[in-house]
Design an enzyme around this catalytic site. Sequence first.
Site, PDB file in Angstrom:
ATOM      1  N   ASP A  78       0.915  -1.473  -0.076  1.00  0.00           N
ATOM      2  CA  ASP A  78      -0.058   0.518  -0.141  1.00  0.00           C
ATOM      3  C   ASP A  78       1.055   1.378  -0.259  1.00  0.00           C
ATOM      4  O   ASP A  78       2.057   1.091   0.276  1.00  0.00           O
ATOM      5  CB  ASP A  78      -0.980   0.142   1.079  1.00  0.00           C
ATOM      6  CG  ASP A  78      -0.048  -0.700   2.793  1.00  0.00           C
ATOM      7  OD1 ASP A  78       1.343  -0.588   2.282  1.00  0.00           O
ATOM      8  OD2 ASP A  78      -1.133  -1.081   3.515  1.00  0.00           O
ATOM      9  N   ASN A 147      -6.771  -2.460  14.765  1.00  0.00           N
ATOM     10  CA  ASN A 147      -8.302  -2.906  13.806  1.00  0.00           C
ATOM     11  C   ASN A 147      -8.240  -4.274  13.004  1.00  0.00           C
ATOM     12  O   ASN A 147      -9.115  -4.336  12.257  1.00  0.00           O
ATOM     13  CB  ASN A 147      -9.209  -1.697  13.609  1.00  0.00           C
ATOM     14  CG  ASN A 147      -8.397  -1.623  11.875  1.00  0.00           C
ATOM     15  OD1 ASN A 147      -7.546  -2.222  11.686  1.00  0.00           O
ATOM     16  ND2 ASN A 147      -8.746  -0.325  11.757  1.00  0.00           N
ATOM     17  N   HIS A 149      -7.004  -4.242  10.745  1.00  0.00           N
ATOM     18  CA  HIS A 149      -6.528  -4.570   8.754  1.00  0.00           C
ATOM     19  C   HIS A 149      -5.205  -5.103   8.451  1.00  0.00           C
ATOM     20  O   HIS A 149      -4.802  -5.311   9.453  1.00  0.00           O
ATOM     21  CB  HIS A 149      -7.002  -3.247   8.304  1.00  0.00           C
ATOM     22  CG  HIS A 149      -5.322  -2.002   8.691  1.00  0.00           C
ATOM     23  ND1 HIS A 149      -5.630  -1.039   9.270  1.00  0.00           N
ATOM     24  CD2 HIS A 149      -3.985  -2.752   9.477  1.00  0.00           C
ATOM     25  CE1 HIS A 149      -4.518  -0.296   9.451  1.00  0.00           C
ATOM     26  NE2 HIS A 149      -3.642  -1.694   9.205  1.00  0.00           N
ATOM     27  N   GLU A 154      -9.281  -1.801   5.589  1.00  0.00           N
ATOM     28  CA  GLU A 154      -9.963  -1.207   7.216  1.00  0.00           C
ATOM     29  C   GLU A 154     -11.488  -1.881   6.887  1.00  0.00           C
ATOM     30  O   GLU A 154     -11.438  -2.823   5.766  1.00  0.00           O
ATOM     31  CB  GLU A 154     -10.604   0.441   6.798  1.00  0.00           C
ATOM     32  CG  GLU A 154      -9.699   1.070   6.694  1.00  0.00           C
ATOM     33  CD  GLU A 154      -8.304   1.429   7.660  1.00  0.00           C
ATOM     34  OE1 GLU A 154      -8.067   0.207   8.940  1.00  0.00           O
ATOM     35  OE2 GLU A 154      -7.556   2.388   7.727  1.00  0.00           O
TER      36      GLU A 154
HETATM   37  C1  F6R Z   1       1.669  -1.325   5.747  1.00  0.00           C
HETATM   38  C2  F6R Z   1      -0.017  -2.226   5.829  1.00  0.00           C
HETATM   39  C3  F6R Z   1      -0.521  -1.844   7.549  1.00  0.00           C
HETATM   40  C4  F6R Z   1       0.750  -2.117   9.102  1.00  0.00           C
HETATM   41  C5  F6R Z   1      -0.041  -2.050   9.946  1.00  0.00           C
HETATM   42  C6  F6R Z   1       0.152  -2.587  11.494  1.00  0.00           C
HETATM   43  O1  F6R Z   1       2.223  -1.536   5.070  1.00  0.00           O
HETATM   44  O2  F6R Z   1       0.131  -2.399   5.340  1.00  0.00           O
HETATM   45  O3  F6R Z   1      -1.257  -2.464   7.826  1.00  0.00           O
HETATM   46  O4  F6R Z   1       1.238  -3.593   8.607  1.00  0.00           O
HETATM   47  O5  F6R Z   1      -0.721  -1.335  10.208  1.00  0.00           O
HETATM   48  O6  F6R Z   1       1.900  -1.444  11.312  1.00  0.00           O
HETATM   49  P1  F6R Z   1       2.823  -1.512  12.392  1.00  0.00           P
HETATM   50  O7  F6R Z   1       3.853  -2.314  12.507  1.00  0.00           O
HETATM   51  O8  F6R Z   1       3.548   0.055  12.390  1.00  0.00           O
HETATM   52  O9  F6R Z   1       2.164  -1.497  13.492  1.00  0.00           O
END
Ligand code: F6R
Length: 256
Positions: A78, A147, A149, A154
């Site tokens: 992403d 959450n 994701h 989301e």
């Molecule tokens: C990142 C992504 C997100 C993160 C998630 C966890 O490319 O797609 O889904 O993997 O938000 O983020 P961290 O690792 O910072 O807790």
Amino acid sequence: MGNSQAINLNNITVYIEDGLDAVGKRAADVFCSALTDAPTAAYGFATGSTPVCLYQELIARYKDGSLDMGEISAFNLDEYYPITKDNDQSYDYFMSTELFNHVNVKPENRDIPSGEAPNPAAECLRYEAAIRARKDFKLQIVGIGENGHIGFNEPAATFPATTNYVELTESTITANARFFDSAADVPKHAITMGVGTIMMAEQVLLIATGSKKSQIVRDSILGDIDPQVSASALQMHRNVTVVLDTDAARDLLAQL
Ligand code: F6R
């Protein structure tokens, strides 16, 4: 490897490791074994805090000559929208500084949704087509949001099938504000692989660390398959490896 533990839950192999170094090493073992099997395939990378321990280990293995990423193609989950590539909060920038500047992935073999594209819907189509054109999407690395994701998929009424343009939830903006000067500076949108795009990978490697992820890790692996928790779709994938530290594993272990 320290106090390592491996559990098999349906199709999901869960490794529980003591400390971030061990998580990085275990995740690197999973990645490198895929790479040995398919050195010219497409691999999907993730950003955020979680995969940094993996990237540090991959860089160390590249430096000691035991890792060669010279023939892979690299995709990314992403990117924020809008954001310029040279913005130090862009995921493009993150991947360069945290991994790609230190290993031998060829720049022309890197792709990531563009936060600079004039039309995000067209960029979603381009990116999805680029991934689907590959018949060798070997492994996708994912972290998990508090959450549930994966990517920026989301909580929703259905699992998004393809790369999509999303409005970030307040919870994600708040969680990611730590990287920006303030929550107001976090972009409000992103372009993300869909859950269906992620599921096309032959193998998915989910990494989660820290107590804040403990509950959602349990819900994703043992709870209902529910698009309110996009990681729960991974229960339907036939080759998922999960690497957790002991903090992120606590609620999961308590329910077994
Ligand atoms: C990142 C992504 C997100 C993160 C998630 C966890 O490319 O797609 O889904 O993997 O938000 O983020 P961290 O690792 O910072 O807790």
